[in-house]
Design an enzyme around this catalytic site. Structure first.
Site, mmCIF file in Angstrom:
data_model
loop_
_atom_site.group_PDB
_atom_site.id
_atom_site.type_symbol
_atom_site.label_atom_id
_atom_site.label_comp_id
_atom_site.label_asym_id
_atom_site.label_seq_id
_atom_site.Cartn_x
_atom_site.Cartn_y
_atom_site.Cartn_z
ATOM 1 N N CYS A 127 -67.201 64.221 -82.583
ATOM 2 C CA CYS A 127 -66.769 62.917 -83.080
ATOM 3 C C CYS A 127 -67.429 62.650 -84.436
ATOM 4 O O CYS A 127 -68.652 62.751 -84.561
ATOM 5 C CB CYS A 127 -67.140 61.820 -82.091
ATOM 6 S SG CYS A 127 -66.749 60.149 -82.704
ATOM 7 N N ASP B 195 -37.053 44.828 -100.500
ATOM 8 C CA ASP B 195 -37.898 45.156 -99.353
ATOM 9 C C ASP B 195 -38.957 44.075 -99.173
ATOM 10 O O ASP B 195 -40.081 44.184 -99.662
ATOM 11 C CB ASP B 195 -38.555 46.520 -99.578
ATOM 12 C CG ASP B 195 -39.180 47.068 -98.303
ATOM 13 O OD1 ASP B 195 -38.818 46.575 -97.214
ATOM 14 O OD2 ASP B 195 -40.020 47.972 -98.388
ATOM 15 N N TYR C 262 -29.653 35.680 -101.633
ATOM 16 C CA TYR C 262 -28.502 36.587 -101.589
ATOM 17 C C TYR C 262 -27.336 36.133 -100.704
ATOM 18 O O TYR C 262 -26.349 36.848 -100.578
ATOM 19 C CB TYR C 262 -28.931 37.986 -101.149
ATOM 20 C CG TYR C 262 -29.685 38.051 -99.824
ATOM 21 C CD1 TYR C 262 -29.092 37.681 -98.625
ATOM 22 C CD2 TYR C 262 -30.992 38.506 -99.784
ATOM 23 C CE1 TYR C 262 -29.768 37.751 -97.425
ATOM 24 C CE2 TYR C 262 -31.684 38.590 -98.590
ATOM 25 C CZ TYR C 262 -31.067 38.212 -97.411
ATOM 26 O OH TYR C 262 -31.748 38.281 -96.223
ATOM 27 N N CYS D 265 -62.672 61.419 -78.334
ATOM 28 C CA CYS D 265 -64.106 61.241 -78.142
ATOM 29 C C CYS D 265 -64.286 60.539 -76.799
ATOM 30 O O CYS D 265 -63.813 59.403 -76.628
ATOM 31 C CB CYS D 265 -64.706 60.398 -79.270
ATOM 32 S SG CYS D 265 -66.421 59.915 -78.953
ATOM 33 N N CYS E 14 -69.940 59.373 -83.785
ATOM 34 C CA CYS E 14 -71.123 59.361 -82.907
ATOM 35 C C CYS E 14 -71.630 60.755 -82.570
ATOM 36 O O CYS E 14 -72.667 60.900 -81.913
ATOM 37 C CB CYS E 14 -70.823 58.580 -81.623
ATOM 38 S SG CYS E 14 -69.583 59.379 -80.565
ATOM 39 N N LYS F 266 -29.448 53.114 -97.495
ATOM 40 C CA LYS F 266 -30.867 53.343 -97.764
ATOM 41 C C LYS F 266 -31.027 54.539 -98.701
ATOM 42 O O LYS F 266 -30.439 55.599 -98.469
ATOM 43 C CB LYS F 266 -31.632 53.603 -96.454
ATOM 44 C CG LYS F 266 -31.526 52.479 -95.426
ATOM 45 C CD LYS F 266 -32.175 51.200 -95.909
ATOM 46 C CE LYS F 266 -33.683 51.267 -95.868
ATOM 47 N NZ LYS F 266 -34.249 51.242 -94.518
ATOM 48 N N GLU G 52 -25.199 44.788 -104.057
ATOM 49 C CA GLU G 52 -26.447 44.094 -104.378
ATOM 50 C C GLU G 52 -27.628 45.007 -104.088
ATOM 51 O O GLU G 52 -27.536 45.941 -103.286
ATOM 52 C CB GLU G 52 -26.595 42.824 -103.524
ATOM 53 C CG GLU G 52 -25.423 41.877 -103.591
ATOM 54 C CD GLU G 52 -25.487 40.834 -102.490
ATOM 55 O OE1 GLU G 52 -26.590 40.583 -101.965
ATOM 56 O OE2 GLU G 52 -24.427 40.282 -102.136
ATOM 57 N N CYS H 264 -69.527 54.565 -78.962
ATOM 58 C CA CYS H 264 -68.875 54.997 -80.202
ATOM 59 C C CYS H 264 -68.348 53.756 -80.935
ATOM 60 O O CYS H 264 -67.435 53.079 -80.425
ATOM 61 C CB CYS H 264 -67.733 55.961 -79.897
ATOM 62 S SG CYS H 264 -66.969 56.682 -81.370
ATOM 63 N N LYS I 100 -31.040 45.951 -102.262
ATOM 64 C CA LYS I 100 -31.666 45.647 -100.969
ATOM 65 C C LYS I 100 -33.179 45.527 -101.200
ATOM 66 O O LYS I 100 -33.887 46.522 -101.287
ATOM 67 C CB LYS I 100 -31.368 46.736 -99.941
ATOM 68 C CG LYS I 100 -31.898 46.409 -98.552
ATOM 69 C CD LYS I 100 -31.531 47.503 -97.559
ATOM 70 C CE LYS I 100 -31.972 47.123 -96.155
ATOM 71 N NZ LYS I 100 -33.430 46.959 -96.049
#
Length: 679
Positions: free
Chosen positions: A404, A115, A223, A436, A407, A310, A111, A442, A113
């Site tokens: 940063c 997601d 399923y 930072c 800031c 997978k 079958e 910030c 799979k």
């Protein structure tokens, strides 16, 4: 025909048209005609409230009634599948099944799979009565009201021949078209985009407003069928029968007899899946015979008769246009690659995280480089290589910023020499991250700390969210977490149109004062202090005052607290602005000490013991047992070694763990024995 009979007739007709449109993809009437029938039914139901039925087609639109999800125990545990990634893994599983069945022939059902989000649907007398998410496998959230809005799921079965009561499991999905439309709408509204269809489906199904679920047009594939009186002894045959009952079953399902046929199936769908309307990330293989499934049984986490293969991550090549930088709540600066848009695993990818400066150097990245991009687990885009041959002659190397981006404060780098193993366990990126240090003004740090503070595992102020925090920050209502407790209904309500939601927010903030001390420590957002560390600190020092006064040596006496974390805690409480916020929180009534009940439940009965938890338990959840171990001075460990004191074992303990315990001579303690130890 009277009006009540007409209501029943319209319901049957509309259920049939929904099935033809959303499941069979073969409508027999126009959208206009469908809408006219629906309108007629709505009018008749309004005139006859005594005919109300939660499974009426009119309920597909959802409701604005907001209710919290209650937890429901699964009649049969919803276990996850073991994952494989290569041909040899599939062969090993096939051989293990053959050995487990003593060489008896068997069929395999192949079958797709999908997601999405796993769901369990219960039908009684052909009517949907309950829909529950997978949750932790033992219990999940009751999302019946939301699932009723998904038109691919039948509310009333259109035929006969089904058992009086049965359960059918499947996957809730967001089709690619719905996902792309939703992200376009969110982008236009200035809202954060969903990373992938699975996240979007999960977030949608957990919405407290079922109208949102209805509007986002989720889909579903079923399923697995469970029950006492199933139509057949074969899994494939049961699903084919369920298709006849009105359920949406994958057309790609196939029954095979050899491992070579399995690979033919995998190779076909590895290419063809790109043409499917929904996201897939692999193939599921199941022994078809239910009798043989029962004979093979389960490990602690997954069935032996099924496995998930997978697909390998898809890889594409595109051009790096620029590198931008994001600032997190702890001040950590993360570089982000901005690339020419490219299709990858069903979505358009424009950005990918670069982790840190060391990651950039490892690839010797230059602006204009052609980079190879994959999706980790088919979800998060990441750069995995550079095509040096295509590098432009004038390309400039990527230089990590030193100020940063929000800031302008000069960045600082954590002393790599100070990073001990305990810190590496927390996050391997910390030792090479730039920060930072301006945590006072910030903006992303301020908003990030507030978002962390209100999160479910911290103060659990679920009436607030990131968008609301951003709005309040821009309006000047909040500048730090303590400001939340000064907000009143009038400030939030603005033009007076949101009184109900404003009151809910204020009530949620006030209720957070009941959150236990250990979660308050976590909610403060002290750098490197995670949920487990916060719990250990709270139980060791017992009060906020004792924690604030602790020195370096005292802090390092706590199991799991190393030098880096200890210095971070001291630095946090030595900051005058932080101390001011903490004192304000004290004044608002937050819990600044362990409760008498928590203190009374603490002991040193398990002091010095390292305990592994394995299996499924009868009296408490695994998390509750972890809590009991910590309360009694013990230490939770994830794997068995010679240092393990004993294993707290429930039902279905994995055979590999049992073998390792026997080999090392580790004691196995049952649930009853363990509770007796603590009594």
């Amino acid at each position: 025909m009277d009006e009540k009979q007409r209501i029943e007739q319209l319901r049957r007709e509309l259920h049939e048209h929904n099935y033809r449109y959303y499941v069979e993809n073969q409508p027999i009437i126009s959208d206009y005609d469908f809408d006219q029938l629906m309108y007629e039914l709505q009018l008749l139901e309004a005139r006859h409230p005594e005919m109300a039925d939660p499974n009426s087609p009119t309920q597909r639109v959802g409701s604005d009634l907001q209710t919290e999800f209650r937890q429901v125990a699964h009649r049969h545990p919803m276990l996850s599948l073991a994952n494989t990634y290569g041909e040899q893994d599939v062969r090993d599983w096939y051989d293990a099944v053959s050995r487990g069945l003593s060489g008896e022939p068997f069929e395999v059902c192949c079958e797709m799979k999908y997601d999405g989000l796993s769901i369990s649907l219960t039908y009684v007398d052909g009517r949907l009565t309950q829909a529950v998410t997978r949750g932790d496998g033992v219990q999940g959230d009751d999302v019946t009201q939301n699932v009723r809005t998904i038109r691919a799921i039948p509310l009333v079965l259109p035929c006969q021949g089904y058992p009086r009561e049965f359960e059918i499991r499947g996957e809730i999905l967001m089709p690619w078209t719905s996902f792309e439309r939703l992200n376009r709408e969110r982008e236009a509204a200035g809202e954060p985009l969903f990373a992938n269809p699975r996240n979007a489906a999960s977030g949608t199904l957990k919405s407290l407003d079922s109208r949102v679920v209805a509007a986002r047009q989720l889909d579903a594939y079923l399923y697995y069928l469970l029950g006492e009186e199933l139509p057949a002894e074969g899994h494939y045959e049961n699903l084919e029968t369920a298709r006849q009952w009105g359920f949406k079953i994958s057309e790609g399902m196939k029954k095979v007899h050899t491992v070579e046929e399995i690979f033919d199936y995998i190779n076909y769908w590895d290419k063809e899946r790109k043409n499917l309307p929904v996201a897939t990330d692999g193939i599921v293989l199941k022994v078809n015979s239910l009798r043989q499934q029962r004979a093979l049984g389960f490990t602690a986490k997954s069935p032996r008769w099924a496995i998930a293969y997978k697909f390998k991550a898809e890889r594409v090549c595109t051009r790096l246009l620029e590198v931008t930088y994001q600032v997190g709540r702890t001040g950590a600066v993360t570089p982000v690659a901005n690339m020419e848009p490219v299709q990858l695993a069903g979505t358009t990818v424009r950005r990918a995280t670069l982790n840190n400066e060391d990651f950039i150097r490892s690839f010797d990245l230059h602006i204009g480089d052609y980079v190879y991009v994959e999706k980790g687990g088919e979800i998060i885009p990441k750069i995995v290589g550079v095509d040096i041959d295509q590098r432009p002659i004038i390309a400039q190397p990527v230089q990590f910023i030193r100020r940063c981006p929000e800031c302008g404060t000069p960045l600082v780098k954590l002393d790599a020499g100070a990073a001990n193993s305990q810190l590496s366990t927390l996050n391997s990126q910390f030792s090479s991250a730039w920060y930072c240090p301006n945590d006072a003004t910030c903006p992303p740090q301020i908003k990030g700390r507030i978002e962390h503070f209100i999160s479910r595992r911290a103060m659990n102020i679920d009436s607030l969210g990131p968008e609301t925090v951003d709005e309040y920050f821009r309006r000047g209502l909040i500048h730090n977490v303590a400001d939340l407790y000064d907000i009143d209904v009038q400030q939030i309500n603005g033009d007076g149109s949101r009184t109900k939601s404003a009151q809910k927010i204020v009530n949620g903030i006030r209720k957070s004062c009941e959150v236990p001390f250990e979660r308050v420590v976590f909610a403060l957002g002290i750098r490197f202090v995670g949920e487990t560390s916060a719990r250990l600190l709270a139980r060791h020092f017992k009060t906020m005052d004792a924690l604030m006064a602790a020195g370096l040596e005292q802090l390092q006496e706590v199991d799991g607290i190393g030098e880096v974390m200890a210095k971070s805690i001291i630095g946090y409480f030595h900051n005058e602005k932080n101390r001011e916020i903490v004192e304000r929180l004290r004044g608002y009534g937050l819990q600044f000490a362990l409760s008498a009940e928590q203190t009374a439940s603490q002991s040193d009965r398990l002091a010095g013991l390292s305990i592994v938890i394995s299996g499924v338990f009868q009296y408490h959840s695994r998390d509750e047992y972890k809590l009991l171990i910590e309360q009694n001075g013990g230490k939770n460990v994830g794997s068995i070694s010679s240092k393990t004191s004993f294993i707290l074992a429930g039902d279905n303990m994995g055979p590999s763990k049992l073998q390792k315990a026997e080999k090392l001579g580790i004691r196995i303690v049952s649930e009853d024995e363990f509770l007796e130890m603590l009594s």
